[in-house]
Write a protein that holds these residues in place. Sequence first.
Motif, PDB file in Angstrom:
ATOM      1  N   LEU A  15     -74.404  -1.984 -30.691  1.00  0.00           N
ATOM      2  CA  LEU A  15     -73.540  -2.643 -29.720  1.00  0.00           C
ATOM      3  C   LEU A  15     -74.329  -2.906 -28.437  1.00  0.00           C
ATOM      4  O   LEU A  15     -75.022  -2.017 -27.928  1.00  0.00           O
ATOM      5  CB  LEU A  15     -72.331  -1.771 -29.392  1.00  0.00           C
ATOM      6  N   LEU A  71     -74.389   1.366 -34.619  1.00  0.00           N
ATOM      7  CA  LEU A  71     -73.252   1.304 -35.526  1.00  0.00           C
ATOM      8  C   LEU A  71     -73.603   1.630 -36.973  1.00  0.00           C
ATOM      9  O   LEU A  71     -72.846   2.312 -37.663  1.00  0.00           O
ATOM     10  CB  LEU A  71     -72.622  -0.091 -35.469  1.00  0.00           C
ATOM     11  N   VAL A  81     -64.746  -1.201 -28.329  1.00  0.00           N
ATOM     12  CA  VAL A  81     -64.375  -2.457 -28.991  1.00  0.00           C
ATOM     13  C   VAL A  81     -62.887  -2.458 -29.327  1.00  0.00           C
ATOM     14  O   VAL A  81     -62.204  -3.481 -29.205  1.00  0.00           O
ATOM     15  CB  VAL A  81     -65.225  -2.669 -30.262  1.00  0.00           C
ATOM     16  N   THR A  82     -62.352  -1.306 -29.733  1.00  0.00           N
ATOM     17  CA  THR A  82     -60.927  -1.212 -30.052  1.00  0.00           C
ATOM     18  C   THR A  82     -60.068  -1.603 -28.854  1.00  0.00           C
ATOM     19  O   THR A  82     -59.015  -2.258 -29.003  1.00  0.00           O
ATOM     20  CB  THR A  82     -60.582   0.218 -30.503  1.00  0.00           C
ATOM     21  N   ALA A 131     -60.344  -2.247 -35.303  1.00  0.00           N
ATOM     22  CA  ALA A 131     -60.996  -2.352 -33.996  1.00  0.00           C
ATOM     23  C   ALA A 131     -61.130  -3.793 -33.532  1.00  0.00           C
ATOM     24  O   ALA A 131     -61.410  -4.044 -32.356  1.00  0.00           O
ATOM     25  CB  ALA A 131     -62.376  -1.700 -34.047  1.00  0.00           C
ATOM     26  N   GLU A 170     -73.564   2.109 -28.856  1.00  0.00           N
ATOM     27  CA  GLU A 170     -73.607   2.902 -30.085  1.00  0.00           C
ATOM     28  C   GLU A 170     -74.414   2.192 -31.176  1.00  0.00           C
ATOM     29  O   GLU A 170     -74.313   0.980 -31.356  1.00  0.00           O
ATOM     30  CB  GLU A 170     -72.188   3.154 -30.581  1.00  0.00           C
ATOM     31  N   ASP A 228     -68.953   2.087 -27.326  1.00  0.00           N
ATOM     32  CA  ASP A 228     -68.894   2.526 -28.706  1.00  0.00           C
ATOM     33  C   ASP A 228     -67.762   1.808 -29.433  1.00  0.00           C
ATOM     34  O   ASP A 228     -67.181   0.840 -28.915  1.00  0.00           O
ATOM     35  CB  ASP A 228     -68.725   4.048 -28.784  1.00  0.00           C
ATOM     36  N   ARG A 229     -67.418   2.289 -30.621  1.00  0.00           N
ATOM     37  CA  ARG A 229     -66.355   1.638 -31.387  1.00  0.00           C
ATOM     38  C   ARG A 229     -65.024   1.667 -30.648  1.00  0.00           C
ATOM     39  O   ARG A 229     -64.239   0.707 -30.731  1.00  0.00           O
ATOM     40  CB  ARG A 229     -66.221   2.311 -32.763  1.00  0.00           C
ATOM     41  N   ASP A 230     -64.739   2.763 -29.947  1.00  0.00           N
ATOM     42  CA  ASP A 230     -63.493   2.834 -29.177  1.00  0.00           C
ATOM     43  C   ASP A 230     -63.466   1.765 -28.086  1.00  0.00           C
ATOM     44  O   ASP A 230     -62.398   1.225 -27.761  1.00  0.00           O
ATOM     45  CB  ASP A 230     -63.337   4.217 -28.549  1.00  0.00           C
ATOM     46  N   THR A 249     -69.822   4.184 -41.530  1.00  0.00           N
ATOM     47  CA  THR A 249     -70.757   4.688 -40.527  1.00  0.00           C
ATOM     48  C   THR A 249     -72.106   5.133 -41.069  1.00  0.00           C
ATOM     49  O   THR A 249     -73.025   5.358 -40.291  1.00  0.00           O
ATOM     50  CB  THR A 249     -70.132   5.874 -39.767  1.00  0.00           C
ATOM     51  N   PRO A 256     -63.979   2.608 -39.934  1.00  0.00           N
ATOM     52  CA  PRO A 256     -65.347   2.077 -39.932  1.00  0.00           C
ATOM     53  C   PRO A 256     -66.226   2.734 -40.989  1.00  0.00           C
ATOM     54  O   PRO A 256     -66.023   3.896 -41.355  1.00  0.00           O
ATOM     55  CB  PRO A 256     -65.850   2.402 -38.528  1.00  0.00           C
ATOM     56  N   LEU A 295     -67.437  -1.731 -37.889  1.00  0.00           N
ATOM     57  CA  LEU A 295     -66.537  -1.487 -36.769  1.00  0.00           C
ATOM     58  C   LEU A 295     -65.164  -1.037 -37.246  1.00  0.00           C
ATOM     59  O   LEU A 295     -64.463  -0.303 -36.544  1.00  0.00           O
ATOM     60  CB  LEU A 295     -66.395  -2.747 -35.910  1.00  0.00           C
TER      61      LEU A 295
END
Length: 298
Positions: A172, A262, A191-192, A216, A260, A187-189, A142, A140, A212
């Motif tokens: 998000l 982003l 979405v992953t 992800a 998060e 957070d990004r995790d 950031t 990502p 992202l």
Amino acid sequence: MTTTRVAVPRKGRPLEAVLERLAGRTGTTDLADDIISTLRYEKAVTKGNQDAVADVYHRISDYSSLDAPYKPEYTLLRDDRDGMPRRIVFDSVTVPTEHGDVQLVGREEPFRALRTHEFALGFDSADLVLEEVVQLRDEPLTAIHEINDRIDPLDTDVRVVTGLGDTVYHTLLATPEVMDTQDGPLDRDFVTNYEGELCISPRYERLVEAVLGTSALDGVSFTYPTEGGEEEADIAATGLGVYLTVTGSTARDHGLELGEQLFPSETVLLENAHERTETTERVASLFEEPEETALQSI
């Protein structure tokens, strides 16, 4: 001394950020306030929230002083609202500085004006840079200072110099029901590990992929808000989305949880490195905070 031309947006938050930053370094606060208040008034007129006391041609004549130095000029554009009303927007103003006169010149697309070498310096939203030229990677993106590393030197000579700090965030958002499908923060995790629909504005598709990270988004499909509807409402109907937030109050009104932040949606100073001169370097320094270190230009 020479006059340095700097491309700026014709209206909105990015133009205000540029005017305020330059005013803080040159003592031209009254000039900046006059331009900002004029454009806010004209926006209200265009949206039907303010009654104009004169027609658009008389107003633009009153605002613009073509025979007076260091006075702002305005122009008319067609607004894309129903009926396509004529809207008064910023055209140009010349500001005296310790490095010579700086002329701010309004452009619909300042970033693209730099890409075609019309200007050495300009301002635009970091969002547009992400949408147009950054490379998409698994990792990502950031922060603003990472943008230049994602620009292909063969694609453009334009680089980000610094941000102006007028920050709102691509954030998000999710409903409690979607949040409950996983343990841990939004957070990004999250979405992953998520599979399903993610509601975004179609104009931010590449931006969302960049911030992202493409890895992800495996198992994720984009949906888009309905035309004319509230984006927060459409995100609530989808369950998960990305949207610009300041306080997040509207999102909460639609039952959404804020996750998060982003990426900052920020006005950035841009430079076409091919057009760089000692003068443009000095002018660029006017827009940096005294304690700032400008980003490395490539």
